[in-house]
Motif scaffolding. Structure first.
Motif, short mmCIF file in Angstrom:
data_model
loop_
_atom_site.label_atom_id
_atom_site.label_comp_id
_atom_site.label_asym_id
_atom_site.label_seq_id
_atom_site.Cartn_x
_atom_site.Cartn_y
_atom_site.Cartn_z
N THR A 1 30.58 -13.91 2.63
CA THR A 1 29.48 -13.42 3.45
C THR A 1 28.23 -13.29 2.59
O THR A 1 28.29 -12.72 1.51
CB THR A 1 29.82 -12.06 4.08
OG1 THR A 1 31.01 -12.21 4.88
CG2 THR A 1 28.70 -11.55 4.95
N HIS B 1 21.22 -16.02 15.50
CA HIS B 1 21.73 -15.87 14.13
C HIS B 1 23.24 -16.07 14.11
O HIS B 1 23.93 -15.70 15.06
CB HIS B 1 21.39 -14.48 13.59
CG HIS B 1 19.93 -14.16 13.68
ND1 HIS B 1 19.00 -14.63 12.79
CD2 HIS B 1 19.24 -13.42 14.58
CE1 HIS B 1 17.80 -14.19 13.12
NE2 HIS B 1 17.92 -13.45 14.21
N ASP B 2 23.74 -16.62 13.02
CA ASP B 2 25.19 -16.83 12.86
C ASP B 2 25.93 -15.55 12.46
O ASP B 2 27.15 -15.52 12.43
CB ASP B 2 25.46 -17.92 11.83
CG ASP B 2 25.00 -19.29 12.31
OD1 ASP B 2 25.05 -19.54 13.53
OD2 ASP B 2 24.61 -20.11 11.46
N TYR C 1 20.19 -9.62 6.71
CA TYR C 1 20.98 -10.64 7.37
C TYR C 1 22.39 -10.57 6.80
O TYR C 1 22.56 -10.54 5.57
CB TYR C 1 20.42 -12.04 7.08
CG TYR C 1 19.02 -12.27 7.57
CD1 TYR C 1 18.79 -12.97 8.76
CD2 TYR C 1 17.92 -11.84 6.85
CE1 TYR C 1 17.50 -13.22 9.21
CE2 TYR C 1 16.63 -12.09 7.29
CZ TYR C 1 16.42 -12.77 8.46
OH TYR C 1 15.14 -13.02 8.90
N LEU D 1 25.44 -12.90 6.98
CA LEU D 1 25.72 -14.26 7.47
C LEU D 1 26.93 -14.88 6.80
O LEU D 1 27.19 -14.62 5.62
CB LEU D 1 24.50 -15.15 7.18
CG LEU D 1 23.18 -14.73 7.80
CD1 LEU D 1 22.04 -15.55 7.21
CD2 LEU D 1 23.24 -14.89 9.31
N PRO D 2 27.63 -15.76 7.51
CA PRO D 2 28.66 -16.56 6.84
C PRO D 2 27.99 -17.33 5.69
O PRO D 2 26.85 -17.79 5.82
CB PRO D 2 29.14 -17.53 7.93
CG PRO D 2 28.79 -16.85 9.22
CD PRO D 2 27.53 -16.08 8.94
N HIS D 3 28.68 -17.42 4.57
CA HIS D 3 28.09 -18.03 3.37
C HIS D 3 27.48 -19.40 3.67
O HIS D 3 28.10 -20.25 4.30
CB HIS D 3 29.15 -18.17 2.28
CG HIS D 3 28.60 -18.80 1.04
ND1 HIS D 3 27.59 -18.23 0.31
CD2 HIS D 3 28.92 -19.96 0.42
CE1 HIS D 3 27.30 -19.01 -0.72
NE2 HIS D 3 28.09 -20.07 -0.67
N SER E 1 24.92 -20.07 5.64
CA SER E 1 24.23 -20.19 6.94
C SER E 1 22.73 -19.99 6.77
O SER E 1 22.29 -19.23 5.91
CB SER E 1 24.74 -19.14 7.92
OG SER E 1 26.09 -19.36 8.24
N PRO E 2 21.92 -20.64 7.61
CA PRO E 2 20.48 -20.40 7.58
C PRO E 2 20.16 -19.02 8.15
O PRO E 2 21.00 -18.40 8.80
CB PRO E 2 19.92 -21.50 8.47
CG PRO E 2 21.03 -21.81 9.42
CD PRO E 2 22.31 -21.61 8.62
N SER F 1 18.31 -18.36 10.62
CA SER F 1 18.40 -18.45 12.08
C SER F 1 18.63 -19.90 12.48
O SER F 1 18.40 -20.82 11.69
CB SER F 1 17.13 -17.91 12.74
OG SER F 1 16.01 -18.67 12.37
N GLN F 2 19.08 -20.07 13.71
CA GLN F 2 19.27 -21.40 14.31
C GLN F 2 18.26 -21.53 15.44
O GLN F 2 18.18 -20.67 16.31
CB GLN F 2 20.69 -21.53 14.87
CG GLN F 2 21.79 -21.30 13.88
CD GLN F 2 22.10 -22.54 13.04
OE1 GLN F 2 21.49 -23.60 13.20
NE2 GLN F 2 23.04 -22.41 12.14
#
Length: 144
Positions: A46, A66-67, A124, A126-128, A130-131, A133-134
């Motif tokens: 993460t 967001h992821d 944030y 986030l899964p390692h 990941s940007p 945002s998408q």
């Protein structure tokens, strides 16, 4: 209280960075919106990224999701937040906190309808890799 939350978030991210190591890097922001990474680390797959985001008056983040979950504090200005129904799901002023859930099911946009820059401090989770945002298409709202 918002300074306390910011200090707690920064402390948690810094402690994780010292324990695990890692480097900070920024990704390009949308037009008129800027972001600066304050701290970043990765633990157990993460990414924990503390970032300052500035949105000029009259500008917006663009529709996105967001992821992973996001936690923020409004440091300056007012954030007008809208969900995919085109309705406001919150107005956040200086000192207020915001939480955004993860996933494509929570497409949203943040807008600065005020006359001063909006400054957010955001954590944030986030899964390692990941940007931040998408991008997502406008769900049919007339204001964006």
């Amino acid at each position: 209280m918002h300074r306390t939350l910011r200090t707690a978030i920064a402390g948690a991210v810094t402690a994780a960075a010292l324990a695990v190591g890692g480097t900070a890097h920024a990704t390009p922001a949308g037009p008129g919106v800027s972001g600066r990474v304050i701290s970043q680390t990765t633990a157990n797959g993460t990414d924990y990224i503390l970032r300052e985001v500035t949105i000029p008056p009259g500008q917006a983040t663009g529709w996105h999701y967001h992821d992973g979950p996001l936690y923020g504090v409004v440091e300056q200005g007012t954030l007008s937040h809208y969900d995919s129904t085109c309705g406001t799901d919150g107005v956040y002023r200086t000192g207020d906190t915001i939480q955004e859930p993860a996933g494509v099911g929570y497409v949203h946009i943040g807008r600065n309808l005020g006359d001063t820059p909006l400054v957010l401090v955001v954590l944030y989770v986030l899964p390692h890799g990941s940007p931040f945002s998408q991008d997502a298409p406008n769900p049919g709202c007339s204001f964006e």
